[in-house]
Motif scaffolding. Sequence first.
Motif, PDB file in Angstrom:
ATOM      1  N   THR A   2      44.871  19.510  27.426  1.00 38.35           N
ATOM      2  CA  THR A   2      43.576  20.162  27.689  1.00 38.35           C
ATOM      3  C   THR A   2      43.473  20.526  29.169  1.00 38.35           C
ATOM      4  O   THR A   2      43.097  21.649  29.511  1.00 38.35           O
ATOM      5  CB  THR A   2      42.425  19.211  27.301  1.00 38.35           C
ATOM      6  OG1 THR A   2      42.705  18.671  26.017  1.00 38.35           O
ATOM      7  CG2 THR A   2      41.099  19.923  27.264  1.00 38.35           C
ATOM      8  N   TYR A   3      43.824  19.589  30.040  1.00 39.36           N
ATOM      9  CA  TYR A   3      43.725  19.851  31.478  1.00 39.36           C
ATOM     10  C   TYR A   3      44.711  20.945  31.915  1.00 39.36           C
ATOM     11  O   TYR A   3      44.399  21.738  32.796  1.00 39.36           O
ATOM     12  CB  TYR A   3      43.960  18.564  32.282  1.00 39.36           C
ATOM     13  CG  TYR A   3      42.863  17.528  32.099  1.00 39.36           C
ATOM     14  CD1 TYR A   3      41.558  17.923  31.810  1.00 39.36           C
ATOM     15  CD2 TYR A   3      43.108  16.170  32.212  1.00 39.36           C
ATOM     16  CE1 TYR A   3      40.548  17.006  31.633  1.00 39.36           C
ATOM     17  CE2 TYR A   3      42.096  15.236  32.035  1.00 39.36           C
ATOM     18  CZ  TYR A   3      40.817  15.668  31.739  1.00 39.36           C
ATOM     19  OH  TYR A   3      39.813  14.754  31.561  1.00 39.36           O
TER      20      TYR A   3
ATOM     21  N   PHE B   6      44.455  14.869  26.303  1.00 37.52           N
ATOM     22  CA  PHE B   6      43.717  15.407  27.450  1.00 37.52           C
ATOM     23  C   PHE B   6      44.653  16.056  28.468  1.00 37.52           C
ATOM     24  O   PHE B   6      44.223  16.913  29.233  1.00 37.52           O
ATOM     25  CB  PHE B   6      42.853  14.322  28.096  1.00 37.52           C
ATOM     26  CG  PHE B   6      41.621  14.039  27.285  1.00 37.52           C
ATOM     27  CD1 PHE B   6      40.586  14.965  27.243  1.00 37.52           C
ATOM     28  CD2 PHE B   6      41.514  12.894  26.528  1.00 37.52           C
ATOM     29  CE1 PHE B   6      39.462  14.741  26.467  1.00 37.52           C
ATOM     30  CE2 PHE B   6      40.386  12.666  25.749  1.00 37.52           C
ATOM     31  CZ  PHE B   6      39.362  13.588  25.713  1.00 37.52           C
ATOM     32  N   THR B   7      45.927  15.637  28.468  1.00 36.40           N
ATOM     33  CA  THR B   7      46.891  16.276  29.375  1.00 36.40           C
ATOM     34  C   THR B   7      47.018  17.749  29.021  1.00 36.40           C
ATOM     35  O   THR B   7      46.965  18.619  29.895  1.00 36.40           O
ATOM     36  CB  THR B   7      48.266  15.574  29.268  1.00 36.40           C
ATOM     37  OG1 THR B   7      48.072  14.186  29.453  1.00 36.40           O
ATOM     38  CG2 THR B   7      49.243  16.096  30.298  1.00 36.40           C
TER      39      THR B   7
ATOM     40  N   CYS C   4      34.389  19.954  27.626  1.00 32.58           N
ATOM     41  CA  CYS C   4      33.724  19.544  28.873  1.00 32.58           C
ATOM     42  C   CYS C   4      32.392  18.859  28.577  1.00 32.58           C
ATOM     43  O   CYS C   4      32.051  17.857  29.207  1.00 32.58           O
ATOM     44  CB  CYS C   4      33.478  20.755  29.775  1.00 32.58           C
ATOM     45  SG  CYS C   4      34.982  21.416  30.468  1.00 32.58           S
TER      46      CYS C   4
ATOM     47  N   PHE D 269      43.159  24.040  31.189  1.00 32.18           N
ATOM     48  CA  PHE D 269      42.064  24.296  32.134  1.00 32.18           C
ATOM     49  C   PHE D 269      42.574  25.005  33.397  1.00 32.18           C
ATOM     50  O   PHE D 269      41.836  25.769  34.001  1.00 32.18           O
ATOM     51  CB  PHE D 269      41.436  22.962  32.591  1.00 32.18           C
ATOM     52  CG  PHE D 269      40.459  22.369  31.622  1.00 32.18           C
ATOM     53  CD1 PHE D 269      40.223  22.949  30.392  1.00 32.18           C
ATOM     54  CD2 PHE D 269      39.750  21.219  31.943  1.00 32.18           C
ATOM     55  CE1 PHE D 269      39.319  22.384  29.499  1.00 32.18           C
ATOM     56  CE2 PHE D 269      38.845  20.654  31.068  1.00 32.18           C
ATOM     57  CZ  PHE D 269      38.635  21.233  29.842  1.00 32.18           C
ATOM     58  N   ILE D 270      43.828  24.690  33.811  1.00 28.88           N
ATOM     59  CA  ILE D 270      44.339  25.174  35.109  1.00 28.88           C
ATOM     60  C   ILE D 270      44.148  26.686  35.275  1.00 28.88           C
ATOM     61  O   ILE D 270      43.462  27.119  36.205  1.00 28.88           O
ATOM     62  CB  ILE D 270      45.817  24.740  35.330  1.00 28.88           C
ATOM     63  CG1 ILE D 270      45.886  23.225  35.514  1.00 28.88           C
ATOM     64  CG2 ILE D 270      46.430  25.443  36.542  1.00 28.88           C
ATOM     65  CD1 ILE D 270      47.291  22.661  35.628  1.00 28.88           C
TER      66      ILE D 270
ATOM     67  N   VAL E 118      41.676  20.863  39.135  1.00 31.64           N
ATOM     68  CA  VAL E 118      41.834  19.992  37.958  1.00 31.64           C
ATOM     69  C   VAL E 118      42.533  18.673  38.320  1.00 31.64           C
ATOM     70  O   VAL E 118      42.165  17.616  37.816  1.00 31.64           O
ATOM     71  CB  VAL E 118      42.599  20.731  36.842  1.00 31.64           C
ATOM     72  CG1 VAL E 118      42.883  19.813  35.672  1.00 31.64           C
ATOM     73  CG2 VAL E 118      41.799  21.937  36.368  1.00 31.64           C
ATOM     74  N   PHE E 119      43.524  18.725  39.208  1.00 33.65           N
ATOM     75  CA  PHE E 119      44.288  17.498  39.476  1.00 33.65           C
ATOM     76  C   PHE E 119      43.971  16.828  40.817  1.00 33.65           C
ATOM     77  O   PHE E 119      44.353  15.693  41.026  1.00 33.65           O
ATOM     78  CB  PHE E 119      45.794  17.768  39.327  1.00 33.65           C
ATOM     79  CG  PHE E 119      46.167  17.923  37.882  1.00 33.65           C
ATOM     80  CD1 PHE E 119      46.399  16.823  37.081  1.00 33.65           C
ATOM     81  CD2 PHE E 119      46.222  19.180  37.294  1.00 33.65           C
ATOM     82  CE1 PHE E 119      46.693  16.954  35.738  1.00 33.65           C
ATOM     83  CE2 PHE E 119      46.521  19.330  35.942  1.00 33.65           C
ATOM     84  CZ  PHE E 119      46.755  18.204  35.171  1.00 33.65           C
TER      85      PHE E 119
ATOM     86  N   ASP F 153      33.752  11.410  34.636  1.00 33.20           N
ATOM     87  CA  ASP F 153      33.698  12.308  33.464  1.00 33.20           C
ATOM     88  C   ASP F 153      32.523  13.273  33.557  1.00 33.20           C
ATOM     89  O   ASP F 153      32.651  14.454  33.218  1.00 33.20           O
ATOM     90  CB  ASP F 153      33.574  11.484  32.170  1.00 33.20           C
ATOM     91  CG  ASP F 153      34.877  10.797  31.822  1.00 33.20           C
ATOM     92  OD1 ASP F 153      35.928  11.308  32.220  1.00 33.20           O
ATOM     93  OD2 ASP F 153      34.829   9.746  31.162  1.00 33.20           O
TER      94      ASP F 153
ATOM     95  N   PHE G 152      33.278  21.864  35.454  1.00 36.86           N
ATOM     96  CA  PHE G 152      33.987  22.883  34.665  1.00 36.86           C
ATOM     97  C   PHE G 152      33.021  23.788  33.902  1.00 36.86           C
ATOM     98  O   PHE G 152      33.199  24.997  33.862  1.00 36.86           O
ATOM     99  CB  PHE G 152      34.967  22.239  33.686  1.00 36.86           C
ATOM    100  CG  PHE G 152      36.168  21.667  34.365  1.00 36.86           C
ATOM    101  CD1 PHE G 152      36.529  22.092  35.627  1.00 36.86           C
ATOM    102  CD2 PHE G 152      36.937  20.704  33.760  1.00 36.86           C
ATOM    103  CE1 PHE G 152      37.623  21.569  36.278  1.00 36.86           C
ATOM    104  CE2 PHE G 152      38.052  20.168  34.393  1.00 36.86           C
ATOM    105  CZ  PHE G 152      38.383  20.598  35.655  1.00 36.86           C
TER     106      PHE G 152
ATOM    107  N   PHE H 279      33.296  15.816  36.389  1.00 36.30           N
ATOM    108  CA  PHE H 279      34.431  16.639  35.939  1.00 36.30           C
ATOM    109  C   PHE H 279      33.975  17.659  34.890  1.00 36.30           C
ATOM    110  O   PHE H 279      34.173  18.854  35.038  1.00 36.30           O
ATOM    111  CB  PHE H 279      35.470  15.686  35.334  1.00 36.30           C
ATOM    112  CG  PHE H 279      36.880  16.157  35.464  1.00 36.30           C
ATOM    113  CD1 PHE H 279      37.433  16.392  36.708  1.00 36.30           C
ATOM    114  CD2 PHE H 279      37.676  16.351  34.338  1.00 36.30           C
ATOM    115  CE1 PHE H 279      38.744  16.806  36.832  1.00 36.30           C
ATOM    116  CE2 PHE H 279      38.980  16.765  34.454  1.00 36.30           C
ATOM    117  CZ  PHE H 279      39.514  16.986  35.708  1.00 36.30           C
TER     118      PHE H 279
END
Lengths: 285, 322
Positions: free
Chosen positions: B236-237, B233-234, A98, B240-241, B260-261, B275, B282, B278
Amino acid sequence: MNLDAGITGIIMGGVLSLPVLGIAVIYGMTGITNFAIGTIGVFCAFMTWTFFSYGTVVGILVGLATSFVIGYVIQWFLLTPLSEKGGDSTLFFIVTICIGLVFTGLTRVLFPRPNISLLLPRMGTVRILGVTTSGLKIFAFFFALSVLFLIRLSEKHTNIGKSWRATSQNLKLAKTVGIDTQHVFAWASSIGCMLSFSGAVFWAALYNVSLMSGWDLTFLGFIIAVVGGIGNIWGGMLSALLMGMVMSYSGHILGGMWQSVVLYFIVILVLIISPRGILGSERSL
Amino acid sequence: MNDHYKKLGTLLALILPFALIGKVGYAQWVIGYVYLFLIQGYVAWFLFFRTNQPFFGYSVTMALGAYSTAILTGIYEWPLVLGILAGGVIASAVAMLLFLSTSRARGFYLSMISFLLAIMFPMLIDALRPITGGRNGIYFRGLRDMWSRGGLFALIVGSTVLAVAFLFWLMSTKTGKTFTLIAENDDLAQAVGINTFKYKLLAYGIAGLISGLGGALYVNYIGFISSIDVGVFTTTYITFIPIVGGSQLCYGPILGALIVFLLPDLLVPMERFMDIIFGGVFVAIILLIPGGIAPGLERLVKWAYKRLVRRRHDCIKPETQL
């Protein structure tokens, strides 16, 4: 061609070893894998580019100072408090990714161009075993080697270096004997970010650096560090040279598209066979 | 609240978008898109947080499902259903293979091998451009040729509900309780005679299967897949969920997926700052609400409820005194 690829690989490895050393210093000291240092390095390289009109030295000093401050502040205010609250490696992975996103965004917003190239003095050409290469590349390689030896020497012969070693070996004991561990951690983070910045500067001078180059530096630096044995700076250096050769040869033989695939495949294979990397040890410095 | 009610409430909340089936439009499309990643988010919730397996290869298993379906159906002309199932099975096999090959590694190194695979996979897709289309991707009609947009949306919502219900059911069975025991104390589980290796392999197999089927649904719904869609990054995200939403609560991934989405969609007018916002949001969530949004929300609701009860009690008190 083979010799040419080999020398190119070793030099590429030398440049790549700078962010690797940064990762190794931070992990070795704090036990935190900082995935933001590549983007911080690139952000500071953009900063250098902005101040280049005032002179090369001024630009580089501004970049160094910025990377030092960013590394210090992030560690002091964010990562050390999280670590004291019992944060695990997954949490640090997420948090530092992040932070990396924030610095990618800042680079996009603050600087007018999405990619830059730094005009450092070319330093002529050097001929090694019949292969001609630029003096700057050789300088970058020896700069990386010098940094490695400097870290090793200062670790053994200076007071701050000894407190680094004590902190990385036994945190509780280091605190008991009065070492300001929070300060030591912040210094480690600053040095890591400055090393990453140096890597980004050489990268920008030899090739070019774009908004996303920070992630490339992070991931490449990180896999090389993991292969060498994360936290182990000798392992990191050895691994950087080997991986530079792998990238160079695979690029020559299979073409650019397969270069990274082969590199990552070999890295995964090394980790499967020897999970703690070539020279092992999780937190050795 | 009882755990059963929470699970039931989660499933009921998940079926709410069925109300949008007839209303074809942007909102429906976006919710379908979020649901596709919600499947992956629940896979991460199950594998990473319920069974404690440090796996970061969700984009790989998702991509395997998507590409296998598109290639087997589009190039080799397999029947669509078989192509979708094959996508799930291939992803499951790769996830299990990854576990088998990395069984010597532990903790941090184990997670890094799957993370490196997630970095490498898009590069492999680029290198195999003649088959995969690389960065230009491949277009795939699949179910879009057979079903209406509303029908496809219903399929995505229904499949997500089924996947989540299955994971809830699994965690309540004896096998699920064994997963929990292994997650909490691997050595203890081994000491009481549980074959932890077998259970971990099973967890990887199940996670890979659901993630692969989710990937197969993704390519059918979106109609396109490229190496950019399944970048590092997919994964990673996706991780994150549950972290952002709250990994300890069954409805945490829903809140996580929404943030996240949906957040990037809401931030389109401020794309340049995306960025920064975002990443900043987080970091703020992790620092200020360490357990994620769901537990924070629960605490807030409990606090508000207590205040409400106290206020009502204070209002009633003078009357009773009279």
